[in-house]
Write a protein that holds these residues in place. Structure first.
Motif, mmCIF file in Angstrom:
data_model
loop_
_atom_site.group_PDB
_atom_site.id
_atom_site.type_symbol
_atom_site.label_atom_id
_atom_site.label_comp_id
_atom_site.label_asym_id
_atom_site.label_seq_id
_atom_site.Cartn_x
_atom_site.Cartn_y
_atom_site.Cartn_z
ATOM 1 N N ARG A 190 0.815 -1.222 0.000
ATOM 2 C CA ARG A 190 0.000 0.000 0.000
ATOM 3 C C ARG A 190 0.846 1.268 0.000
ATOM 4 N NH1 ARG A 190 -4.825 -2.041 4.104
ATOM 5 N NH2 ARG A 190 -5.295 -3.915 2.908
ATOM 6 N N THR A 191 1.896 1.291 0.829
ATOM 7 C CA THR A 191 2.744 2.479 0.902
ATOM 8 C C THR A 191 4.008 2.335 0.062
ATOM 9 O OG1 THR A 191 3.990 1.663 2.816
ATOM 10 C CG2 THR A 191 1.955 2.867 3.272
ATOM 11 N N ARG A 192 4.280 1.111 -0.396
ATOM 12 C CA ARG A 192 5.510 0.763 -1.135
ATOM 13 C C ARG A 192 6.761 0.866 -0.251
ATOM 14 N NH1 ARG A 192 4.341 0.309 -6.540
ATOM 15 N NH2 ARG A 192 2.403 1.308 -7.232
ATOM 16 N N ASP A 193 6.567 0.927 1.057
ATOM 17 C CA ASP A 193 7.708 0.942 1.964
ATOM 18 C C ASP A 193 8.326 -0.449 2.061
ATOM 19 O OD1 ASP A 193 7.348 3.593 2.482
ATOM 20 O OD2 ASP A 193 7.176 3.395 4.656
ATOM 21 N N LEU A 194 9.635 -0.492 2.122
ATOM 22 C CA LEU A 194 10.385 -1.740 2.288
ATOM 23 C C LEU A 194 11.517 -1.461 3.267
ATOM 24 C CD1 LEU A 194 10.993 -4.687 1.425
ATOM 25 C CD2 LEU A 194 12.409 -3.748 -0.394
ATOM 26 N N GLU A 195 11.447 -2.104 4.430
ATOM 27 C CA GLU A 195 12.469 -1.874 5.452
ATOM 28 C C GLU A 195 13.246 -3.146 5.729
ATOM 29 O OE1 GLU A 195 12.463 0.718 9.266
ATOM 30 O OE2 GLU A 195 11.652 -1.231 9.882
ATOM 31 N N VAL A 196 14.564 -2.999 5.891
ATOM 32 C CA VAL A 196 15.429 -4.087 6.319
ATOM 33 C C VAL A 196 15.970 -3.727 7.697
ATOM 34 C CG1 VAL A 196 17.476 -5.474 5.824
ATOM 35 C CG2 VAL A 196 16.068 -4.598 3.936
ATOM 36 N N ALA A 197 15.732 -4.606 8.665
ATOM 37 C CA ALA A 197 16.201 -4.378 10.034
ATOM 38 C C ALA A 197 17.242 -5.436 10.386
ATOM 39 C CB ALA A 197 15.037 -4.440 11.020
ATOM 40 N N LEU A 198 18.426 -4.994 10.743
ATOM 41 C CA LEU A 198 19.534 -5.879 11.095
ATOM 42 C C LEU A 198 19.645 -5.932 12.615
ATOM 43 C CD1 LEU A 198 22.081 -4.312 8.596
ATOM 44 C CD2 LEU A 198 20.474 -6.162 8.148
ATOM 45 N N TRP A 199 19.419 -7.107 13.183
ATOM 46 C CA TRP A 199 19.504 -7.283 14.632
ATOM 47 C C TRP A 199 20.910 -7.801 14.953
ATOM 48 C CZ3 TRP A 199 15.165 -6.637 18.017
ATOM 49 C CH2 TRP A 199 13.993 -6.234 17.344
ATOM 50 N N THR A 200 21.676 -6.990 15.710
ATOM 51 C CA THR A 200 23.083 -7.292 15.960
ATOM 52 C C THR A 200 23.420 -7.108 17.435
ATOM 53 O OG1 THR A 200 24.064 -5.069 15.757
ATOM 54 C CG2 THR A 200 23.518 -6.215 13.700
ATOM 55 N N ARG A 201 24.647 -7.479 17.772
ATOM 56 C CA ARG A 201 25.204 -7.120 19.072
ATOM 57 C C ARG A 201 25.838 -5.738 18.937
ATOM 58 N NH1 ARG A 201 23.572 -10.054 23.200
ATOM 59 N NH2 ARG A 201 25.578 -10.240 24.246
ATOM 60 N N PRO A 202 25.949 -4.973 20.034
ATOM 61 C CA PRO A 202 26.617 -3.668 19.955
ATOM 62 C C PRO A 202 28.083 -3.837 19.554
ATOM 63 C CG PRO A 202 25.383 -3.899 22.008
ATOM 64 C CD PRO A 202 25.432 -5.259 21.387
ATOM 65 N N GLY A 203 28.659 -2.783 19.008
ATOM 66 C CA GLY A 203 30.059 -2.823 18.615
ATOM 67 C C GLY A 203 30.265 -2.177 17.267
ATOM 68 N N ALA A 204 31.506 -2.271 16.795
ATOM 69 C CA ALA A 204 31.848 -1.689 15.498
ATOM 70 C C ALA A 204 30.980 -2.305 14.407
ATOM 71 C CB ALA A 204 33.324 -1.914 15.205
ATOM 72 N N PHE A 205 30.627 -1.472 13.411
ATOM 73 C CA PHE A 205 29.724 -1.948 12.365
ATOM 74 C C PHE A 205 29.957 -1.130 11.098
ATOM 75 C CE2 PHE A 205 25.578 -2.432 10.258
ATOM 76 C CZ PHE A 205 25.394 -3.803 10.374
ATOM 77 N N PRO A 206 30.053 -1.776 9.940
ATOM 78 C CA PRO A 206 30.300 -1.049 8.681
ATOM 79 C C PRO A 206 29.022 -0.399 8.150
ATOM 80 C CG PRO A 206 30.154 -3.397 8.234
ATOM 81 C CD PRO A 206 30.041 -3.241 9.731
ATOM 82 N N ARG A 207 28.584 0.658 8.785
ATOM 83 C CA ARG A 207 27.294 1.260 8.477
ATOM 84 C C ARG A 207 27.161 1.675 7.018
ATOM 85 N NH1 ARG A 207 29.237 2.734 13.266
ATOM 86 N NH2 ARG A 207 27.943 2.547 15.152
ATOM 87 N N ALA A 208 28.131 2.410 6.524
ATOM 88 C CA ALA A 208 28.037 2.935 5.161
ATOM 89 C C ALA A 208 28.024 1.807 4.132
ATOM 90 C CB ALA A 208 29.197 3.887 4.891
ATOM 91 N N GLN A 209 28.882 0.800 4.333
ATOM 92 C CA GLN A 209 28.935 -0.309 3.376
ATOM 93 C C GLN A 209 27.631 -1.097 3.358
ATOM 94 O OE1 GLN A 209 31.254 0.516 5.673
ATOM 95 N NE2 GLN A 209 33.267 -0.363 5.156
ATOM 96 N N VAL A 210 27.077 -1.350 4.539
ATOM 97 C CA VAL A 210 25.822 -2.092 4.616
ATOM 98 C C VAL A 210 24.705 -1.326 3.921
ATOM 99 C CG1 VAL A 210 24.018 -2.904 6.186
ATOM 100 C CG2 VAL A 210 26.410 -3.379 6.699
ATOM 101 N N ALA A 211 24.610 -0.030 4.202
ATOM 102 C CA ALA A 211 23.564 0.781 3.579
ATOM 103 C C ALA A 211 23.702 0.795 2.066
ATOM 104 C CB ALA A 211 23.618 2.205 4.128
ATOM 105 N N LYS A 212 24.936 0.888 1.565
ATOM 106 C CA LYS A 212 25.151 0.954 0.113
ATOM 107 C C LYS A 212 24.824 -0.378 -0.560
ATOM 108 C CE LYS A 212 28.431 2.201 -3.488
ATOM 109 N NZ LYS A 212 27.879 1.171 -4.376
#
Length: 433
Positions: A190-212
């Motif tokens: 209906r809204t055409r929304d598509l979300e991906v949620a990554l459930w992780t442990r806290p700590g360092a994370f390659p945010r930019a690479q994952v998003a890209k």
């Protein structure tokens, strides 16, 4: 069929044997794999005579994947089994007796297509001895992961998202330690929304690479990271990061537009959620001069339509992210006649006299003290939305024992075709003296 993935048989001594891999009416060769004395569990090894109710599952992975354990059972048989399960729970656990339970329970309501109905799926994560990561659907066995190209239960317009997300994150995991525990995909036609949620442990994370990489793979409207800490059976949210896009997921339920954050509960069947709202509003018929109460209200699925009809609504929700979503949804809707309270329903029970009440508790049902507090209310009616027939039956027995309210109608709703799960809407009305 049992309230579970198995079919029920009996051995020559009359002992119950729960048989996996079979449907009601099958004749199978099976082997006992668990013997508990008074009952046993068996696995079907060979189908020697197929039941008239057996069908070829639409999904080729149905035998291995845990998402659709009843996929080999005709939909008509599923509907009968689900209603029968509700009747049985009310008769035995609720102590209402078979005759009364049969009279109370309506035929199963089917809101839509028995396939392609889900707005959300969850991917499991497995690691082999070398540390290589595999993503896929939860298998039937504990810890099993089934790799699939698409999910036949997910909305058809987005069924390929499973393969895209699995491939993208599998690729990234080859060069980064993502600390993934699970992955959620929410999609709205209906809204055409598509979300991906990554459930992780806290700590360092390659945010930019994952998003890209995820952006290139499937163009999501939102990518978030949900960080959890604590022991496996008692995880708690340590934080939520928006990696790209809106940072939440949008859906339309009836006339209401809602936004939901990744940690918040939302019904996985949107058309089913609309049917629940319709049944609740029809049962309660809230009026403009009445006060309403909504316990375990989540992000506001029932609160918003209640607020449009009733004069005032007291809404209580214990889960922090859902409370924030509720307040945001009320603000977006321009509804100022709601007191949104964060906290446990028992401890934060509204200090008000409600005319109509909605309760939509988790699978564990209502605490005994909440049943008592509800029974003290002067309300003319309570709508109890339940996802577990056993805890519903237990709670109805408690209401009956107190005597202030009595169930007058139980409507099973099929929010989860191809599974044994069933939702119900029960109308409780004030008992006559």
């Amino acid at each position: 069929m049992t309230y579970g993935p198995d079919a029920l048989a009996h051995d020559t001594d009359g002992r119950a044997v729960f048989v996996s891999g079979a449907v009601v009416g099958d004749r199978v060769r099976a082997v006992i794999d668990r013997d508990e004395g008074r009952w046993a569990h068996a696995a079907a090894l060979e189908l020697t005579e197929a039941s008239p109710e057996r069908v070829v599952p639409r999904c080729p992975h149905a035998g291995a994947c845990g998402g659709c354990p009843w996929a080999a059972l005709s939909y008509e048989a599923q509907a009968r089994a689900k209603r029968d399960g509700v009747v049985d729970a009310l008769a035995r656990i609720g102590r209402l007796g078979t005759e009364r339970a049969e009279a109370l329970v309506s035929p199963l309501v089917s809101p839509g297509d028995p396939w392609g109905y889900r707005n959300k799926v969850e991917l499991a994560v497995a690691r082999d001895a070398r540390g290589r990561v595999t993503l896929g659907m939860h298998g039937r066995g504990e810890g099993d992961v089934v790799q699939v190209k698409s999910c036949a239960l997910l909305d058809k317009a987005h069924s390929g998202a499973v393969k895209s997300v699995s491939g993208a994150l599998g690729y990234l995991a080859g060069s980064h330690d993502l600390q993934l525990e699970r992955v959620g995909i929410r999609a709205s036609r209906r809204t055409r929304d598509l979300e991906v949620a990554l459930w992780t442990r806290p700590g360092a994370f390659p945010r930019a690479q994952v998003a890209k990489v995820l952006g290139d793979a499937l163009r999501p409207t939102s990518v978030v990271r949900v960080m959890q800490k604590g022991p496996a059976k008692a995880r708690r949210i340590a934080g939520v990061e928006c990696l790209s896009g809106a940072g939440s997921w949008g859906e339309v339920v009836g006339a209401e537009s809602m936004r939901v954050s990744a940690p918040s509960f939302f019904q996985v069947n949107t058309r089913g959620a609309e049917k629940l709202v319709e049944l609740v509003m029809e049962a309660l018929d809230p009026q403009a001069d009445e006060e309403a109460m909504d316990l375990y209200c989540g992000a506001g699925t029932f609160t918003l339509p209640l607020a449009r009809r009733a004069g005032f609504v007291s809404a209580v929700e214990s889960y922090g992210p859902a409370v924030r979503d509720l307040r945001r949804n009320l603000e977006r809707a321009g509804l100022g006649n709601v007191d949104a309270v964060g906290g446990d329903a028992g401890r934060e029970f509204p200090d008000t006299d409600a005319d109509v009440i909605v309760v939509d508790p988790p699978r564990a049902g209502l605490a005994a003290d909440v049943v008592s507090r509800l029974s003290e209310q002067p309300a003319r009616a309570i709508a109890y939305v339940s996802c577990d027939p056993a805890t519903l039956a237990r709670d109805l027995a408690r209401f009956e024992e107190i005597g202030a309210f009595r169930p007058t109608r139980v409507t099973p709703v099929d929010l989860f075709p191809q599974t044994y799960h069933v939702e119900t809407v029960t109308l409780l009305e004030r008992a006559r003296a």
